[in-house]
Motif scaffolding. Structure first.
Motif, PDB file in Angstrom:
ATOM      1  N   ILE A  23      66.838 109.600  58.145  1.00  0.00           N
ATOM      2  CA  ILE A  23      66.828 110.702  58.971  1.00  0.00           C
ATOM      3  C   ILE A  23      68.213 110.974  59.714  1.00  0.00           C
ATOM      4  CG2 ILE A  23      65.516 111.699  60.848  1.00  0.00           C
ATOM      5  CD1 ILE A  23      63.214 109.859  60.136  1.00  0.00           C
ATOM      6  N   GLY A  24      68.949 111.824  59.600  1.00  0.00           N
ATOM      7  CA  GLY A  24      70.336 112.073  60.186  1.00  0.00           C
ATOM      8  C   GLY A  24      71.300 111.905  59.277  1.00  0.00           C
ATOM      9  N   ALA A  25      72.223 112.913  59.159  1.00  0.00           N
ATOM     10  CA  ALA A  25      73.437 113.006  58.301  1.00  0.00           C
ATOM     11  C   ALA A  25      74.704 112.979  59.242  1.00  0.00           C
ATOM     12  CB  ALA A  25      73.336 114.194  57.129  1.00  0.00           C
ATOM     13  N   GLY A  26      74.699 112.189  59.998  1.00  0.00           N
ATOM     14  CA  GLY A  26      75.895 111.719  60.713  1.00  0.00           C
ATOM     15  C   GLY A  26      76.523 110.768  60.112  1.00  0.00           C
ATOM     16  N   ILE A  27      77.740 110.296  60.709  1.00  0.00           N
ATOM     17  CA  ILE A  27      78.520 109.422  60.014  1.00  0.00           C
ATOM     18  C   ILE A  27      77.768 108.088  59.800  1.00  0.00           C
ATOM     19  CG2 ILE A  27      79.706 108.376  62.061  1.00  0.00           C
ATOM     20  CD1 ILE A  27      82.411 108.371  60.327  1.00  0.00           C
ATOM     21  N   VAL A  28      77.142 107.537  60.596  1.00  0.00           N
ATOM     22  CA  VAL A  28      76.220 106.384  60.302  1.00  0.00           C
ATOM     23  C   VAL A  28      75.275 106.436  59.089  1.00  0.00           C
ATOM     24  CG1 VAL A  28      74.661 104.611  61.547  1.00  0.00           C
ATOM     25  CG2 VAL A  28      76.562 105.744  62.856  1.00  0.00           C
ATOM     26  N   LEU A  30      75.211 108.694  57.006  1.00  0.00           N
ATOM     27  CA  LEU A  30      75.967 108.962  55.542  1.00  0.00           C
ATOM     28  C   LEU A  30      76.518 107.436  55.049  1.00  0.00           C
ATOM     29  CD1 LEU A  30      77.451 112.248  56.500  1.00  0.00           C
ATOM     30  CD2 LEU A  30      75.658 112.007  54.691  1.00  0.00           C
ATOM     31  N   SER A  31      77.109 106.784  55.935  1.00  0.00           N
ATOM     32  CA  SER A  31      77.605 105.301  55.384  1.00  0.00           C
ATOM     33  C   SER A  31      76.518 104.562  55.182  1.00  0.00           C
ATOM     34  CB  SER A  31      78.234 104.794  56.803  1.00  0.00           C
ATOM     35  OG  SER A  31      79.480 105.647  57.104  1.00  0.00           O
ATOM     36  N   ALA A  32      75.208 104.549  55.527  1.00  0.00           N
ATOM     37  CA  ALA A  32      74.332 103.687  55.042  1.00  0.00           C
ATOM     38  C   ALA A  32      73.741 104.461  53.645  1.00  0.00           C
ATOM     39  CB  ALA A  32      73.049 103.974  56.332  1.00  0.00           C
ATOM     40  N   ALA A  33      73.824 105.577  53.578  1.00  0.00           N
ATOM     41  CA  ALA A  33      73.371 106.188  52.338  1.00  0.00           C
ATOM     42  C   ALA A  33      74.363 105.824  51.190  1.00  0.00           C
ATOM     43  CB  ALA A  33      73.302 107.627  52.280  1.00  0.00           C
ATOM     44  N   LEU A  34      75.671 105.794  51.690  1.00  0.00           N
ATOM     45  CA  LEU A  34      76.723 105.311  50.398  1.00  0.00           C
ATOM     46  C   LEU A  34      76.556 103.866  50.113  1.00  0.00           C
ATOM     47  CD1 LEU A  34      79.172 106.062  48.731  1.00  0.00           C
ATOM     48  CD2 LEU A  34      80.603 105.635  50.869  1.00  0.00           C
ATOM     49  N   THR A  35      76.280 103.138  51.068  1.00  0.00           N
ATOM     50  CA  THR A  35      76.131 101.689  50.884  1.00  0.00           C
ATOM     51  C   THR A  35      74.906 101.401  49.952  1.00  0.00           C
ATOM     52  OG1 THR A  35      76.944 100.997  53.111  1.00  0.00           O
ATOM     53  CG2 THR A  35      75.786  99.503  52.076  1.00  0.00           C
ATOM     54  N   LEU A  36      73.734 102.184  50.210  1.00  0.00           N
ATOM     55  CA  LEU A  36      72.959 102.011  49.313  1.00  0.00           C
ATOM     56  C   LEU A  36      73.007 102.544  47.857  1.00  0.00           C
ATOM     57  CD1 LEU A  36      69.928 103.254  51.888  1.00  0.00           C
ATOM     58  CD2 LEU A  36      70.312 100.733  51.127  1.00  0.00           C
ATOM     59  N   ALA A  37      73.379 103.823  47.808  1.00  0.00           N
ATOM     60  CA  ALA A  37      73.845 104.262  46.464  1.00  0.00           C
ATOM     61  C   ALA A  37      74.705 103.534  45.711  1.00  0.00           C
ATOM     62  CB  ALA A  37      74.549 105.958  46.697  1.00  0.00           C
ATOM     63  N   GLU A  38      75.875 102.885  46.491  1.00  0.00           N
ATOM     64  CA  GLU A  38      76.570 101.985  45.540  1.00  0.00           C
ATOM     65  C   GLU A  38      75.857 100.633  45.150  1.00  0.00           C
ATOM     66  OE1 GLU A  38      80.835 102.720  47.962  1.00  0.00           O
ATOM     67  OE2 GLU A  38      79.482 101.291  48.958  1.00  0.00           O
ATOM     68  N   ARG A  39      74.630 100.381  45.560  1.00  0.00           N
ATOM     69  CA  ARG A  39      73.820  99.138  45.368  1.00  0.00           C
ATOM     70  C   ARG A  39      72.829  99.437  44.504  1.00  0.00           C
ATOM     71  NH1 ARG A  39      74.505  95.034  50.505  1.00  0.00           N
ATOM     72  NH2 ARG A  39      76.694  95.942  50.873  1.00  0.00           N
ATOM     73  N   THR A 162      86.547 115.878  61.254  1.00  0.00           N
ATOM     74  CA  THR A 162      86.120 116.935  60.513  1.00  0.00           C
ATOM     75  C   THR A 162      86.261 116.478  58.860  1.00  0.00           C
ATOM     76  OG1 THR A 162      88.308 117.768  60.400  1.00  0.00           O
ATOM     77  CG2 THR A 162      86.647 118.820  62.116  1.00  0.00           C
ATOM     78  N   LEU A 163      86.759 115.256  58.450  1.00  0.00           N
ATOM     79  CA  LEU A 163      86.990 115.004  57.154  1.00  0.00           C
ATOM     80  C   LEU A 163      86.015 113.906  56.695  1.00  0.00           C
ATOM     81  CD1 LEU A 163      90.950 115.130  56.827  1.00  0.00           C
ATOM     82  CD2 LEU A 163      89.312 116.833  56.288  1.00  0.00           C
ATOM     83  N   ALA A 164      85.973 112.872  57.670  1.00  0.00           N
ATOM     84  CA  ALA A 164      85.214 111.518  57.144  1.00  0.00           C
ATOM     85  C   ALA A 164      83.949 111.758  56.768  1.00  0.00           C
ATOM     86  CB  ALA A 164      85.358 110.569  58.641  1.00  0.00           C
ATOM     87  N   SER A 165      83.034 112.550  57.510  1.00  0.00           N
ATOM     88  CA  SER A 165      81.575 112.244  57.230  1.00  0.00           C
ATOM     89  C   SER A 165      81.297 112.980  56.025  1.00  0.00           C
ATOM     90  CB  SER A 165      80.826 112.979  58.333  1.00  0.00           C
ATOM     91  OG  SER A 165      80.921 112.475  59.387  1.00  0.00           O
ATOM     92  N   SER A 166      82.198 114.252  55.684  1.00  0.00           N
ATOM     93  CA  SER A 166      81.866 115.003  54.260  1.00  0.00           C
ATOM     94  C   SER A 166      82.778 114.112  53.113  1.00  0.00           C
ATOM     95  CB  SER A 166      83.051 116.192  54.518  1.00  0.00           C
ATOM     96  OG  SER A 166      82.602 117.111  55.546  1.00  0.00           O
ATOM     97  N   ALA A 167      83.436 113.371  53.497  1.00  0.00           N
ATOM     98  CA  ALA A 167      84.025 112.351  52.344  1.00  0.00           C
ATOM     99  C   ALA A 167      83.021 111.506  51.983  1.00  0.00           C
ATOM    100  CB  ALA A 167      85.310 111.672  52.994  1.00  0.00           C
ATOM    101  N   ILE A 168      82.612 110.839  52.987  1.00  0.00           N
ATOM    102  CA  ILE A 168      81.286 109.930  52.751  1.00  0.00           C
ATOM    103  C   ILE A 168      80.242 110.385  52.022  1.00  0.00           C
ATOM    104  CG2 ILE A 168      79.852 108.142  53.922  1.00  0.00           C
ATOM    105  CD1 ILE A 168      81.999 107.846  55.946  1.00  0.00           C
TER     106      ILE A 168
END
Length: 432
Positions: A23-28, A30-39, A162-168
């Motif tokens: 719940i929530g698409a801020g940088i934290v 989204l970073s959690a989502a990337l970590t999970l997707a990578e695994r 303005t770049l980081a969250s979108s990249a993640i």
């Protein structure tokens, strides 16, 4: 208004099930989502408004270890490593530069605070150094202020909100994560005493685990579930200048101003010595928990009754899954800029570095932060709600540690070995 972030192509298709819902698409989140997707863990991120629409795009972009409480430094050190690898990991530019951060002290009392911090982290592997006035002049030339000294950490730096969250987000999507914007989660569904899914405004998604990374909205979400998370709001106002010649690439924080280079050649500036504190009902409910903070920094707070106060009073604190939630009423928290604070910032900065005398403001914005009583985040499970994990309450520090905080939260969710200990961030520390 928030700065415009790099676009992300999300989906409007709501899956029936996932292993993890964030719940929530801020940088934290989204970073959690990337970590999970990578695994290889199926994950859905649900955002009531738009990706990074609130504090993740409105912060100053500082990535620092300096000044953090000693138990929080390992998270910041881990974030340093992850920030450096994000361009390769995501395939996108995030504006990361290890250009250093400097704090200035106008008085001997302020210098003593820096010495005290240095002593508190003496056993940690940091490159922070105390500075004399002459060293400051050499590193940030053109100043006319008289400083008692300062402190500098060369390995600290900056990235672009303005770049980081979108990249993640783009990287997470490429690896299988599903991100749905404009879809508020109203509440949780439970079965057998644990979380079994989330109830959204568009229907239910079954899942095994939920990660709440809702920023300033997390307290209200948990309150509706009968759980208490102590956070209060503070508003920071900032602006970006047009491209200009500046004194340094180092990010500099004075007692009543700060500036750091922006990737387009301008500077991000704020009144570092003042924040707006909008009074809310929560000040009556939990304000006593913040007495120690008020003793240490209350003089910097501009307490006000305004639009945020009345909005807070009109938003529901209890609702059911079949009723619209506060998160649908306010899709994006967009506090107005505070011209007085911005004016103070530029006046104070001009007095110290005349190079800023004729700056042109390109854009200005404000952002609302969620502050815990000890200014440290909550990252960990909610014992009373099995299957729910928190990553919230970052107290204005979430961007800099975001990649590491997201990874830590993701590892807790799936029961993996964690990158660092999560013990400093347990919710139970507020139980008393």
């Amino acid at each position: 208004m928030a700065p415009r972030i790099a676009p992300v192509q999300t989906t409007q298709d709501l899956p029936a099930r996932s292993t993890v819902v964030i719940i929530g698409a801020g940088i934290v989140g989204l970073s959690a989502a990337l970590t999970l997707a990578e695994r290889g863990v199926p994950v859905v991120v649900l955002e009531k408004g738009r990706i990074a629409g609130e504090q993740s795009s409105r912060n100053l972009g500082w990535v620092r270890k300096m000044g953090r409480a000693a138990p929080d430094v390992p998270l910041a050190q881990t974030a340093d490593r992850l920030w450096a690898g994000l361009p390769e990991r995501t395939g996108h530019e995030v504006g990361y530069a290890r250009a250093g951060i400097m704090y200035l002290a106008r008085t001997e009392e302020e210098m003593e605070m820096h010495r005290g911090w240095m002593a508190s982290v003496a056993d940690l592997d940091l490159d922070s150094q105390l500075l004399s006035a002459s060293q400051i002049d050499a590193m940030v030339p053109g100043g006319v202020g008289t400083w008692a000294g300062g402190i500098h950490t060369a390995s600290d730096g900056r990235a672009e909100p303005t770049l980081a969250s979108s990249a993640i987000a783009n990287a997470a999507i490429a690896k299988g994560a599903i991100i749905v914007e404009h879809c508020a989660v109203r509440t949780l569904s439970r079965a057998g005493g644990k979380v079994s899914g989330v109830v959204t405004e568009r229907g239910e998604i079954a899942c095994d685990q939920v990660l709440l990374a809702g920023g300033l909205w997390s307290r209200r979400f948990l309150g509706n579930l009968g759980a208490n998370l102590p956070t209060l709001p503070l508003i920071c106002s900032a602006f970006r200048t047009a491209p200009m010649e500046g004194p340094t690439e180092i990010a500099v924080g004075g007692p009543d101003f700060s500036f750091r280079k922006h990737r387009d050649g301008g500077f991000i500036i704020t009144q570092r010595g003042a924040l707006r504190a909008p009074l809310t009902l929560d000040h009556l409910l939990i304000g006593r928990r913040y007495l120690d903070q008020l003793k240490g920094g209350g003089k910097f707070l501009r307490i006000a009754v305004g639009r945020e106060t009345w909005r807070d009073l009109t938003l529901a604190r209890r609702w059911g899954g079949n009723k619209p939630s506060p998160f649908e009423t306010v899709r994006v928290m967009d506090p107005p800029t505070i011209p007085t604070l911005n004016s103070e910032a530029i006046d104070n900065l001009r007095a110290a570095w005349p190079a800023f005398a004729d700056v042109k403001i390109e854009e200005a914005w404000a952002g609302m932060m969620d502050i815990t009583p000890d200014s440290q985040p909550v990252i960990g499970p909610v014992a009373a709600i099995p299957g729910l994990t928190l990553a919230t309450g970052f107290s204005g520090h979430g961007f800099g540690t975001g990649p590491a905080a997201g990874q830590l939260a993701a590892e807790l969710v799936i029961g993996a070995q964690t990158v660092i200990s999560a013990s400093p961030y347990r919710l139970e520390r507020f139980a008393a």
